[in-house]
Design a protein around this motif. Sequence first.
Motif, PDB file in Angstrom:
ATOM      1  N   VAL A   1       0.838  -1.203   0.000  1.00 40.64           N
ATOM      2  CA  VAL A   1       0.000   0.000   0.000  1.00 40.64           C
ATOM      3  C   VAL A   1       0.876   1.257   0.000  1.00 40.64           C
ATOM      4  O   VAL A   1       0.567   2.252  -0.671  1.00 40.64           O
ATOM      5  CB  VAL A   1      -0.959  -0.003   1.211  1.00 40.64           C
ATOM      6  N   ALA A   2       1.968   1.230   0.750  1.00 41.20           N
ATOM      7  CA  ALA A   2       2.850   2.393   0.831  1.00 41.20           C
ATOM      8  C   ALA A   2       3.473   2.736  -0.518  1.00 41.20           C
ATOM      9  O   ALA A   2       3.860   3.881  -0.760  1.00 41.20           O
ATOM     10  CB  ALA A   2       3.949   2.141   1.860  1.00 41.20           C
ATOM     11  N   LYS A   3       3.537   1.759  -1.446  1.00 41.68           N
ATOM     12  CA  LYS A   3       4.177   1.981  -2.740  1.00 41.68           C
ATOM     13  C   LYS A   3       3.172   2.071  -3.887  1.00 41.68           C
ATOM     14  O   LYS A   3       3.559   2.018  -5.052  1.00 41.68           O
ATOM     15  CB  LYS A   3       5.178   0.854  -3.014  1.00 41.68           C
ATOM     16  N   LEU A   4       1.881   2.213  -3.574  1.00 37.33           N
ATOM     17  CA  LEU A   4       0.889   2.374  -4.636  1.00 37.33           C
ATOM     18  C   LEU A   4       1.107   3.700  -5.366  1.00 37.33           C
ATOM     19  O   LEU A   4       1.398   4.720  -4.746  1.00 37.33           O
ATOM     20  CB  LEU A   4      -0.528   2.327  -4.062  1.00 37.33           C
ATOM     21  N   SER A   5       0.944   3.669  -6.659  1.00 42.64           N
ATOM     22  CA  SER A   5       1.143   4.874  -7.464  1.00 42.64           C
ATOM     23  C   SER A   5       0.003   5.856  -7.230  1.00 42.64           C
ATOM     24  O   SER A   5      -1.165   5.501  -7.365  1.00 42.64           O
ATOM     25  CB  SER A   5       1.217   4.507  -8.947  1.00 42.64           C
ATOM     26  N   HIS A   6       0.345   7.093  -6.872  1.00 39.75           N
ATOM     27  CA  HIS A   6      -0.668   8.096  -6.571  1.00 39.75           C
ATOM     28  C   HIS A   6      -0.970   8.995  -7.759  1.00 39.75           C
ATOM     29  O   HIS A   6      -1.826   9.867  -7.680  1.00 39.75           O
ATOM     30  CB  HIS A   6      -0.216   8.971  -5.392  1.00 39.75           C
ATOM     31  N   HIS A   7      -0.251   8.820  -8.862  1.00 39.24           N
ATOM     32  CA  HIS A   7      -0.454   9.698 -10.017  1.00 39.24           C
ATOM     33  C   HIS A   7      -0.825   8.906 -11.264  1.00 39.24           C
ATOM     34  O   HIS A   7      -1.951   8.972 -11.742  1.00 39.24           O
ATOM     35  CB  HIS A   7       0.814  10.535 -10.264  1.00 39.24           C
ATOM     36  N   HIS A   8       0.121   8.129 -11.782  1.00 40.04           N
ATOM     37  CA  HIS A   8      -0.100   7.401 -13.029  1.00 40.04           C
ATOM     38  C   HIS A   8      -0.381   5.932 -12.755  1.00 40.04           C
ATOM     39  O   HIS A   8       0.079   5.367 -11.762  1.00 40.04           O
ATOM     40  CB  HIS A   8       1.129   7.512 -13.936  1.00 40.04           C
ATOM     41  N   GLN A   9      -1.126   5.310 -13.692  1.00 39.36           N
ATOM     42  CA  GLN A   9      -1.382   3.879 -13.650  1.00 39.36           C
ATOM     43  C   GLN A   9      -0.999   3.268 -15.002  1.00 39.36           C
ATOM     44  O   GLN A   9      -0.661   3.992 -15.941  1.00 39.36           O
ATOM     45  CB  GLN A   9      -2.860   3.603 -13.326  1.00 39.36           C
ATOM     46  N   THR A  10      -1.082   1.945 -15.093  1.00 45.53           N
ATOM     47  CA  THR A  10      -0.655   1.255 -16.312  1.00 45.53           C
ATOM     48  C   THR A  10      -1.840   0.751 -17.130  1.00 45.53           C
ATOM     49  O   THR A  10      -1.703  -0.203 -17.901  1.00 45.53           O
ATOM     50  CB  THR A  10       0.273   0.071 -15.976  1.00 45.53           C
ATOM     51  N   SER A  11      -3.000   1.376 -16.998  1.00 45.12           N
ATOM     52  CA  SER A  11      -4.173   0.924 -17.760  1.00 45.12           C
ATOM     53  C   SER A  11      -3.952   1.075 -19.261  1.00 45.12           C
ATOM     54  O   SER A  11      -4.382   0.228 -20.055  1.00 45.12           O
ATOM     55  CB  SER A  11      -5.415   1.705 -17.322  1.00 45.12           C
TER      56      SER A  11
END
Length: 420
Positions: A276-286
Amino acid sequence: MAGNTPIGNLQLSAATYFTGSSFIQLQKVCEAMQLQIFQYDTFRRHARNYMEPAIVHKWKMDQQHHFQQQLSLGGSVAVGGDMRADSPGHSAKFGSYSLMNLESNTIMDIQLVQSNEVGGSYHMEKEGLKRCLDHLEANGFKADYIVTDRHPQIQKYLRERNITQFYDVWHFEKGLSKKLEKASHKEDILKKWLQSIKNHVYWCATSSTTGPEKVAKWTSLLNHLQNVHDHEDPLFPKCLHPERASRDPNKWLQPGSVALHKAEKLLLNKRVLKDVAKLSHHHQTSSLESFHSLILRFAPKNVVFPFMGMLCRLYLASMHHNENASRVQATTSAGQAVYKVVYPKAKMGEGVVKPVKTDPTFNYVHDLMRLLMEVFEDPTSFDEEMKTIPIPPDLSAENTRTPKAELVARHVSRFNLEVV
């Protein structure tokens, strides 16, 4: 005619290849209409001598143009990476690693790895990422950070290379949801909270900028499930939703209950908190997942391609994606945005609205058709460019082949009905 080559045949081969079509299917269509068409060997000769050199040259030119544009904006770039295998499981022959510029949603680099290059299909993803990052650094780029899935080898490799890594939220939510759905089979009260927990994953990632803040918001979920909205962590001391009296007190998880124990075990274990601490807060890989779906149009998984054929089809898919990456939403004659309703299997019959984009363009195909004639007239420089691409030996080359006559001599049918 140009020499001994009918230009119409060459153009038909090129149009088939450049659009991601299949010559075998085209041949069947022509046979059904009783139309004469050249043989598959002629198509492969056209591909090997003219079409594949044109594809490789255009991809490299487009890639250098993209690099120059990006360098003018700065040498640091946020990228997303993922691998696509040509078959499911651990029996894949090819693995293609794609590196996408998350700001422009364009493919910066794509590397093809054959399993016998790295000792097995499990190691292809790490090797593909290494080649992509090396290629970017050789052209003056530095990865600001990279968004990937949670592959253990990738985590270790990026840590050793001192590159900041974030996890894609969808991959994390998908893995967690499977465990929650399995745990909620006998707990109806936990099943009612599944969608809210999924939403909370995305909210924790997108509303936070630091790892501790994401963890603080995530751990508050267990209190919220018990109708407790004040928390001990100073980074998130209180829920942000308005306070209101619950009309159904039975919807909350009770202290000491089996449902609460299962939720705590799944939501607060060490690995989940670390991720959870390393979840991307800006971009995703969709967008990267969409690109992998696009590859199926150019390189279906039920068709076997040689190494160069697979590489060129990956380049074609990348050119198509990059040309159409910035398509806008379509509008009606009255200026209203156009939407369509789809019914995904996962939604159990519930409709989902999706925006309809403008029609894609195929300018890269027209450019390749023009470049094809340049290759045909003077293939020397293009052939030299092809020789710079290392082609690994076939998988079958590692084993000794038994002569055909010997195989025929010892062939016995399992359904032989001779009397014993």
